[in-house]
Design a protein around this motif. Structure first.
Motif, PDB file in Angstrom:
ATOM      1  N   LYS A 274       0.890  -0.195   6.262  1.00  0.00           N
ATOM      2  CA  LYS A 274       0.490  -0.539   4.891  1.00  0.00           C
ATOM      3  C   LYS A 274       0.995  -1.917   4.498  1.00  0.00           C
ATOM      4  CE  LYS A 274       0.355   4.262   3.291  1.00  0.00           C
ATOM      5  NZ  LYS A 274       0.967   5.285   2.376  1.00  0.00           N
ATOM      6  N   LEU A 275       2.220  -2.240   4.901  1.00  0.00           N
ATOM      7  CA  LEU A 275       2.796  -3.537   4.549  1.00  0.00           C
ATOM      8  C   LEU A 275       2.071  -4.672   5.266  1.00  0.00           C
ATOM      9  CD1 LEU A 275       5.072  -4.750   2.826  1.00  0.00           C
ATOM     10  CD2 LEU A 275       6.562  -4.590   4.831  1.00  0.00           C
ATOM     11  N   LEU A 276       1.727  -4.456   6.517  1.00  0.00           N
ATOM     12  CA  LEU A 276       0.966  -5.460   7.262  1.00  0.00           C
ATOM     13  C   LEU A 276      -0.414  -5.661   6.640  1.00  0.00           C
ATOM     14  CD1 LEU A 276       1.877  -4.450  10.924  1.00  0.00           C
ATOM     15  CD2 LEU A 276       2.475  -6.609   9.806  1.00  0.00           C
ATOM     16  N   ASP A 277      -1.073  -4.566   6.271  1.00  0.00           N
ATOM     17  CA  ASP A 277      -2.392  -4.665   5.645  1.00  0.00           C
ATOM     18  C   ASP A 277      -2.315  -5.469   4.353  1.00  0.00           C
ATOM     19  OD1 ASP A 277      -3.458  -3.150   7.676  1.00  0.00           O
ATOM     20  OD2 ASP A 277      -3.476  -1.268   6.543  1.00  0.00           O
ATOM     21  N   ARG A 278      -1.307  -5.183   3.544  1.00  0.00           N
ATOM     22  CA  ARG A 278      -1.180  -5.877   2.256  1.00  0.00           C
ATOM     23  C   ARG A 278      -0.864  -7.356   2.459  1.00  0.00           C
ATOM     24  NH1 ARG A 278       2.973  -6.650  -1.608  1.00  0.00           N
ATOM     25  NH2 ARG A 278       4.471  -5.302  -0.515  1.00  0.00           N
ATOM     26  N   SER A 279      -0.043  -7.664   3.439  1.00  0.00           N
ATOM     27  CA  SER A 279       0.321  -9.061   3.662  1.00  0.00           C
ATOM     28  C   SER A 279      -0.903  -9.886   4.051  1.00  0.00           C
ATOM     29  CB  SER A 279       1.388  -9.166   4.754  1.00  0.00           C
ATOM     30  OG  SER A 279       0.874  -8.794   6.018  1.00  0.00           O
ATOM     31  N   VAL A 280      -1.777  -9.339   4.871  1.00  0.00           N
ATOM     32  CA  VAL A 280      -2.988 -10.050   5.267  1.00  0.00           C
ATOM     33  C   VAL A 280      -3.964 -10.138   4.094  1.00  0.00           C
ATOM     34  CG1 VAL A 280      -4.999 -10.000   6.808  1.00  0.00           C
ATOM     35  CG2 VAL A 280      -2.712  -9.455   7.698  1.00  0.00           C
ATOM     36  N   GLU A 281      -4.099  -9.042   3.346  1.00  0.00           N
ATOM     37  CA  GLU A 281      -4.990  -9.039   2.180  1.00  0.00           C
ATOM     38  C   GLU A 281      -4.584 -10.100   1.156  1.00  0.00           C
ATOM     39  OE1 GLU A 281      -4.750  -5.096   0.679  1.00  0.00           O
ATOM     40  OE2 GLU A 281      -5.841  -4.200   2.372  1.00  0.00           O
ATOM     41  N   GLU A 282      -3.291 -10.366   1.052  1.00  0.00           N
ATOM     42  CA  GLU A 282      -2.795 -11.343   0.081  1.00  0.00           C
ATOM     43  C   GLU A 282      -2.745 -12.767   0.636  1.00  0.00           C
ATOM     44  OE1 GLU A 282       0.825 -10.027  -1.748  1.00  0.00           O
ATOM     45  OE2 GLU A 282       0.003  -8.056  -2.294  1.00  0.00           O
ATOM     46  N   GLY A 283      -3.323 -12.959   1.824  1.00  0.00           N
ATOM     47  CA  GLY A 283      -3.486 -14.307   2.344  1.00  0.00           C
ATOM     48  C   GLY A 283      -2.368 -14.835   3.217  1.00  0.00           C
ATOM     49  N   HIS A 284      -1.525 -13.942   3.765  1.00  0.00           N
ATOM     50  CA  HIS A 284      -0.392 -14.388   4.571  1.00  0.00           C
ATOM     51  C   HIS A 284      -0.584 -14.115   6.059  1.00  0.00           C
ATOM     52  CE1 HIS A 284       1.670 -15.033   0.804  1.00  0.00           C
ATOM     53  NE2 HIS A 284       1.575 -13.749   0.486  1.00  0.00           N
ATOM     54  N   GLY A 285      -1.815 -13.921   6.495  1.00  0.00           N
ATOM     55  CA  GLY A 285      -2.081 -13.535   7.871  1.00  0.00           C
ATOM     56  C   GLY A 285      -1.562 -14.507   8.909  1.00  0.00           C
ATOM     57  N   ALA A 286      -1.499 -15.801   8.588  1.00  0.00           N
ATOM     58  CA  ALA A 286      -1.039 -16.800   9.552  1.00  0.00           C
ATOM     59  C   ALA A 286       0.479 -16.884   9.632  1.00  0.00           C
ATOM     60  CB  ALA A 286      -1.618 -18.169   9.195  1.00  0.00           C
ATOM     61  N   ASP A 287       1.183 -16.256   8.708  1.00  0.00           N
ATOM     62  CA  ASP A 287       2.642 -16.326   8.680  1.00  0.00           C
ATOM     63  C   ASP A 287       3.266 -15.412   9.730  1.00  0.00           C
ATOM     64  OD1 ASP A 287       2.531 -18.112   6.627  1.00  0.00           O
ATOM     65  OD2 ASP A 287       3.038 -16.679   5.054  1.00  0.00           O
ATOM     66  N   GLY A 288       4.541 -15.661   9.982  1.00  0.00           N
ATOM     67  CA  GLY A 288       5.289 -14.809  10.886  1.00  0.00           C
ATOM     68  C   GLY A 288       5.836 -13.578  10.188  1.00  0.00           C
ATOM     69  N   LEU A 289       6.504 -12.734  10.960  1.00  0.00           N
ATOM     70  CA  LEU A 289       7.035 -11.484  10.422  1.00  0.00           C
ATOM     71  C   LEU A 289       8.085 -11.698   9.338  1.00  0.00           C
ATOM     72  CD1 LEU A 289       7.317  -9.512  13.769  1.00  0.00           C
ATOM     73  CD2 LEU A 289       5.785  -8.967  11.872  1.00  0.00           C
TER      74      LEU A 289
END
Length: 298
Positions: A274-289
């Motif tokens: 869920k946290l990974l999904d939200r991070s990508v949805e909010e535009g942080h897909g290119a960032d690291g962990l």
């Protein structure tokens, strides 16, 4: 005429007395360490029978908690919860004493106890024990301390009998904060270890057989990942040349599917998905962990 050995003993300064309240597994280990270090020790426990082994080693049992506190300038408390601390000490006179509370608790509870202790005329030091009972007084053990710095420095030689001493600040809540943050990392690791063993056992591979490669992998990852994440969090720069959040999000369903196929629960890992999904949805897909640290803020 005194024997030379007796004269030598008489010339040695006696160590300061200490009182320990609470003799569960950890409290008893603390008390034992102080006895072995040579401190005159007074002990008290709600169930008086627990004082027996320590009395056999030379400790003095206190009939009441008031007597225990009166016996020493330094009072170490190690109860199950901080609710027990406030309930048990409510009617005790702490004037002029130093109260070192090594009960596991929250930063807010530590600050509240520090305020209470100040009103009682006592110096308050809060502590977080980074050890299991068997580690106390060994080089592997250390205790975090915060609160009244002067009281800490005064009693640090005594406290060092329990393990390494690490001062983390005058805010009484800092030791509890560091303690819980370190334990958070431990529990997160243990959840991963439990899931890994559950998964490998589905194919009749023994946990013992898998333990060595698992330990090697985790050690390698911790050594490289933790400092890198810390630097990224402090700098606010979450760029990565290792593995982006989008890549992790794309790969994570493989874990969930395998858990289902192998017949084990995925409940420990579902929040990560869920946290990974939200991070990508909010535009942080290119960032690291490291970006997940920011995502956890409310």
């Amino acid at each position: 005429m005194s024997h030379p050995a007796q004269l030598s003993q008489l010339s040695q300064p006696s160590l300061p007395p200490v009182s320990v309240l609470g003799l569960g597994m950890m409290g008893a280990a603390l008390a034992t360490a102080l006895l072995k270090a040579g401190h005159p020790l007074t002990v008290w426990n709600r169930s008086a029978a627990k004082t027996g082994p320590l009395v056999a080693q030379g400790a003095t049992p206190a009939d009441t908690i008031t007597d225990a506190v009166a016996a020493s300038p330094l009072v170490i408390v190690c109860f199950t919860t901080n609710d027990n601390v406030t309930e048990t000490l409510a009617t005790v006179d702490f004037t002029g004493k130093t109260l070192v509370n090594l009960t596991n608790g929250t930063p807010a509870q530590a600050r509240s106890l520090a305020t209470w202790a100040e009103k009682q005329g006592a110096a308050y030091v809060d502590g977080g024990i980074m050890a299991v009972p068997q580690m106390i007084a060994t080089p592997a053990a250390y205790i975090l301390y915060s609160g009244d710095e002067q009281a800490y420095e005064t009693h640090r030689p005594t406290l060092s009998a329990l393990g390494g001493t690490r001062w983390v600040g005058t805010d009484p809540g800092r030791a509890a904060l560091h303690d819980l943050a370190l334990l958070t990392g431990m529990y997160g690791m243990l959840m991963g270890v439990a899931q890994a063993f559950a998964l490998i056992r589905t194919e009749n591979i023994t946990a013992t057989e898998f333990a060595e490669p698992l330990h090697e992998w985790l050690s390698a990852m911790l050594g490289g990942v933790v400092p890198g994440i810390a630097q990224a969090v402090d700098s606010g720069q979450h760029v990565t040349d290792v593995s982006s959040l989008a890549i992790n999000q794309a790969a994570f369903p493989n874990f969930m599917e395998t858990f289902r196929d192998q017949g084990i629960s995925s409940e420990l890992f579902e929040p990560m998905q869920k946290l990974l999904d939200r991070s990508v949805e909010e535009g942080h897909g290119a960032d690291g962990l490291s970006r997940l640290v920011e995502m956890l803020k409310k």
